[in-house]
Design a protein around this motif. Structure first.
Motif, mmCIF file in Angstrom:
data_model
loop_
_atom_site.group_PDB
_atom_site.id
_atom_site.type_symbol
_atom_site.label_atom_id
_atom_site.label_comp_id
_atom_site.label_asym_id
_atom_site.label_seq_id
_atom_site.Cartn_x
_atom_site.Cartn_y
_atom_site.Cartn_z
ATOM 1 N N ALA A 1 9.393 6.278 -0.183
ATOM 2 C CA ALA A 1 8.238 5.607 -0.122
ATOM 3 C C ALA A 1 7.884 4.459 0.862
ATOM 4 N N LYS A 2 8.948 3.479 0.709
ATOM 5 C CA LYS A 2 8.829 2.527 1.699
ATOM 6 C C LYS A 2 8.998 2.934 3.215
ATOM 7 N N ALA A 3 9.966 3.963 3.139
ATOM 8 C CA ALA A 3 10.142 4.324 4.664
ATOM 9 C C ALA A 3 8.850 4.999 5.185
ATOM 10 N N LEU A 4 8.001 5.719 4.488
ATOM 11 C CA LEU A 4 7.230 6.354 5.135
ATOM 12 C C LEU A 4 5.822 5.428 5.190
ATOM 13 N N ASP A 5 5.701 4.615 4.446
ATOM 14 C CA ASP A 5 4.907 3.243 4.421
ATOM 15 C C ASP A 5 5.038 2.537 5.913
ATOM 16 N N GLN A 6 6.219 2.507 6.507
ATOM 17 C CA GLN A 6 6.550 1.852 7.572
ATOM 18 C C GLN A 6 6.487 2.564 8.965
ATOM 19 N N VAL A 7 6.142 3.889 8.728
ATOM 20 C CA VAL A 7 6.074 4.619 10.009
ATOM 21 C C VAL A 7 4.796 5.350 10.113
ATOM 22 N N GLU A 8 4.530 5.841 11.213
ATOM 23 C CA GLU A 8 3.325 6.635 11.362
ATOM 24 C C GLU A 8 3.691 8.020 11.461
ATOM 25 N N THR A 9 2.464 8.988 11.371
ATOM 26 C CA THR A 9 2.476 10.402 11.363
ATOM 27 C C THR A 9 2.527 10.582 13.023
ATOM 28 N N VAL A 10 2.781 12.157 13.336
ATOM 29 C CA VAL A 10 2.674 12.381 14.894
ATOM 30 C C VAL A 10 1.475 11.941 15.375
ATOM 31 N N SER A 11 0.457 11.824 14.658
ATOM 32 C CA SER A 11 -0.963 11.679 15.316
ATOM 33 C C SER A 11 -1.378 10.222 15.371
ATOM 34 N N GLY A 12 -0.472 9.496 14.868
ATOM 35 C CA GLY A 12 -0.672 7.982 14.890
ATOM 36 C C GLY A 12 -0.986 7.325 13.732
ATOM 37 N N ASP A 13 -1.466 8.131 12.523
ATOM 38 C CA ASP A 13 -2.311 7.602 11.334
ATOM 39 C C ASP A 13 -0.989 7.306 10.349
ATOM 40 N N ALA A 14 -1.398 6.568 9.335
ATOM 41 C CA ALA A 14 -0.521 6.372 8.260
ATOM 42 C C ALA A 14 -0.404 7.451 7.173
ATOM 43 N N TYR A 15 0.717 7.383 6.579
ATOM 44 C CA TYR A 15 0.924 8.622 5.758
ATOM 45 C C TYR A 15 0.289 8.341 4.389
ATOM 46 N N ASN A 16 -0.262 9.351 3.857
ATOM 47 C CA ASN A 16 -0.839 9.180 2.350
ATOM 48 C C ASN A 16 0.188 9.452 1.514
ATOM 49 N N VAL A 17 0.753 8.369 0.784
ATOM 50 C CA VAL A 17 1.609 8.601 -0.109
ATOM 51 C C VAL A 17 1.467 8.349 -1.545
ATOM 52 N N LYS A 18 1.866 9.163 -2.410
ATOM 53 C CA LYS A 18 1.771 9.069 -3.727
ATOM 54 C C LYS A 18 3.222 9.301 -4.452
ATOM 55 N N ILE A 19 3.366 8.383 -5.595
ATOM 56 C CA ILE A 19 4.686 8.557 -6.393
ATOM 57 C C ILE A 19 4.413 8.535 -7.664
ATOM 58 N N ILE A 20 5.049 9.650 -8.212
ATOM 59 C CA ILE A 20 4.895 9.840 -9.938
ATOM 60 C C ILE A 20 6.163 9.496 -10.629
ATOM 61 N N GLU A 21 6.167 8.533 -11.589
ATOM 62 C CA GLU A 21 7.356 8.204 -12.262
ATOM 63 C C GLU A 21 6.944 8.083 -13.889
ATOM 64 N N SER A 22 8.089 8.665 -14.675
ATOM 65 C CA SER A 22 7.420 8.976 -16.144
ATOM 66 C C SER A 22 7.784 7.474 -16.901
ATOM 67 N N ASP A 23 8.596 6.715 -16.401
ATOM 68 C CA ASP A 23 8.822 5.502 -17.075
ATOM 69 C C ASP A 23 7.737 4.420 -16.708
ATOM 70 N N LEU A 24 7.060 3.720 -17.808
ATOM 71 C CA LEU A 24 6.022 2.989 -17.547
ATOM 72 C C LEU A 24 6.534 1.494 -16.807
ATOM 73 N N SER A 25 7.887 0.936 -17.327
ATOM 74 C CA SER A 25 8.011 -0.269 -16.639
ATOM 75 C C SER A 25 8.771 0.104 -15.405
ATOM 76 N N ARG A 26 9.052 1.039 -14.976
ATOM 77 C CA ARG A 26 9.583 1.541 -13.637
ATOM 78 C C ARG A 26 8.327 1.598 -13.026
ATOM 79 N N CYS A 27 7.189 2.211 -13.250
ATOM 80 C CA CYS A 27 6.067 2.217 -12.304
ATOM 81 C C CYS A 27 5.728 0.891 -12.254
#
Length: 470
Positions: A248-274
């Motif tokens: 998620a960090k890596a995708l947040d720091q780079v751009e798509t082919v068209s120069g836009d930001a990636y739209n990233v969602k991450i799902i985690e089952s543990d609440l404290s980890r979220c």
């Protein structure tokens, strides 16, 4: 070369399997007697049961005569202690440690030859993250490997029946892309590698093609095999562990082919980890608390509009099931991490697009530090069944079997092929594909494809100048 491997887990056994076939003298150490017995039944090597942090165990394993020690246990502390002992007590020249604690990156001196005495450090999560990011950058590829700081890429794709190249000979690729530097280095058909590929070899639907090209032309080449490529701008990650966080960090720091930001969602089952993820990721990454096989959650979060679904939890079954569910609900592409290699074979033929082992990604990084001579990089392909290597040619026409010869005149071992040559001229790097029949010069970086890992030592010997060059 005498190599001592510490840890007989997935990575350790994979490293041993790759190196034992190359005429190396391998000894592997682990506290688990059953693992040692299993690996000895599969490979011709010495196994020692014991704690490698004990100097007497390392001595029994032959550390005093070892050229290299590779510490790849599941414990960072053990790996680093081993490299320190190997240098202080046994003066082992090359000491490689696998480290997973990302916090240690902030203290480079601690890991260096002035700290725990490691000559090289392997970060498995970083290797896997880079592997996935490349697949996101080239959405139709099955595997992507960069050479020479990314100027040249090796890619594998499967031909679809409606593509421009399906049913046509290899030579037609130059007709389709007359100004593009591209070289097909291998073709796999129904899991078997085709021998003696030439311009007349006809490509068929379902063929897996490995080709080299420049980074700037990669997308154009892919389109000749795949018809239409779809961007992977919208990414959903399931599994918020260390790997999910880094991705998620890596995708947040780079751009798509068209120069836009990636739209990233991450799902985690543990609440404290979220909560931890939310604190360590930017606000542009949406962290969701929920089960990774929750159909209603997927639908609510727009799975049907998701370009890429990536499952990277520690549970193979959950990863597989979540990917199958995501594809059923409309996700365009699904990639899953699978630790058990026998599961990868089971996944083939399902709707999951790519299943890969973390061991394979880590192994490529390890091999880069292990290979002899002027090997700049080495990567495993097809789950260890093949390998590609970037090696520097040294010498002269008098003491080298490759210098001063065009690629078609070099006696390459059967089943191997030179893909391209990288040459720096006046500070500018030039790329010569093998089909241009270039001559190999001193200092050239040569990319070689090998269909069998047992051929690696042959290639290294071929490129080594005869005694007297130095």
């Amino acid at each position: 070369m005498r190599i001592l491997i510490i840890g007989a887990g997935k990575v350790g056994s994979s490293v041993a399997g790759n190196l034992v076939s190359e005429s190396n003298d391998i000894t592997i150490v682990d506290t688990n007697k059953a693992k040692i017995a299993e690996i000895q039944s599969n490979y011709d090597l010495q196994g020692i049961v014991g704690d490698a942090t004990s100097p007497s165990v390392l001595a029994d394993a032959g550390a005093v005569d070892a050229d290299m020690i590779i510490a790849v246990t599941a414990n960072d502390e053990t790996n680093l202690a081993v490299t320190l002992i190997a240098e202080q007590l046994f003066n082992v020249p090359s000491r490689i440690a696998r480290v997973r604690n990302d916090e240690l990156r902030e203290y480079p001196a601690l890991l260096s030859t002035s700290g725990f005495r490691a000559t090289s450090v392997i970060w498995p999560e970083e290797a896997i993250t880079n592997y996935i990011v490349q697949l996101i950058t080239y959405p139709e590829a099955l595997q992507v490997i960069e050479f020479s700081d990314g100027d040249v890429v090796l890619m594998s794709v499967k031909i679809v029946s409606s593509s421009k190249m399906c049913g046509r000979p290899v030579s037609a690729l130059q007709d389709e892309l007359p100004r593009v530097k591209v070289q097909i280095v291998s073709i796999y058909r129904q899991k078997y590698r085709l021998d003696d590929i030439d311009g007349k070899t006809v490509l068929e639907a379902g063929d897996e093609i490995f080709f080299l090209t420049t980074k700037a032309c990669a997308h154009a080449v892919v389109k000749t095999f795949r018809v239409k490529t779809r961007r992977s701008d919208r990414v959903m990650i399931v599994g918020g562990g260390s790997l999910g966080l880094q991705l998620a960090k890596a995708l947040d720091q780079v751009e798509t082919v068209s120069g836009d930001a990636y739209n990233v969602k991450i799902i985690e089952s543990d609440l404290s980890r979220c909560q931890f993820l939310s604190q360590n990721l930017s606000s542009s990454v949406l962290v969701l608390h929920g089960d990774m096989t929750d159909e209603s959650l997927f639908v609510d979060e727009g799975i049907a509009n998701t370009d890429l679904f990536v499952a990277v939890s520690n549970d193979d079954e959950d990863n597989i099931m979540s990917c199958l569910l995501a594809k059923k609900l409309g996700a365009h592409r699904a990639i899953t991490l699978i630790n058990r290699t026998d599961y990868i074979d089971l996944v083939e033929g399902t709707s999951i697009d790519i299943a890969f082992s973390p061991t394979e990604a880590t192994l490529s990084d390890l091999l880069r530090h292990i290979r002899q001579g002027d090997v700049l990089s080495a990567h495993t392909l097809r789950r260890g069944g093949a390998e590609v290597m970037e090696i520097v040619a040294h010498g002269s026409a008098k003491n080298s079997k490759v210098i001063g010869r065009t690629v078609d005149k070099i006696a390459m071992p059967q089943g191997t092929a030179i893909g391209c040559i990288l040459r720096t001229v006046s500070g500018v790097q030039e790329v010569f594909m093998a089909n241009e029949v270039p001559e190999v010069l001193d200092g050239d970086q040569v990319i070689v494809f090998m269909g069998n890992k047992r051929q690696i030592s042959e290639v290294e010997k071929l490129f080594a100048p005869s005694v007297g060059f130095f």
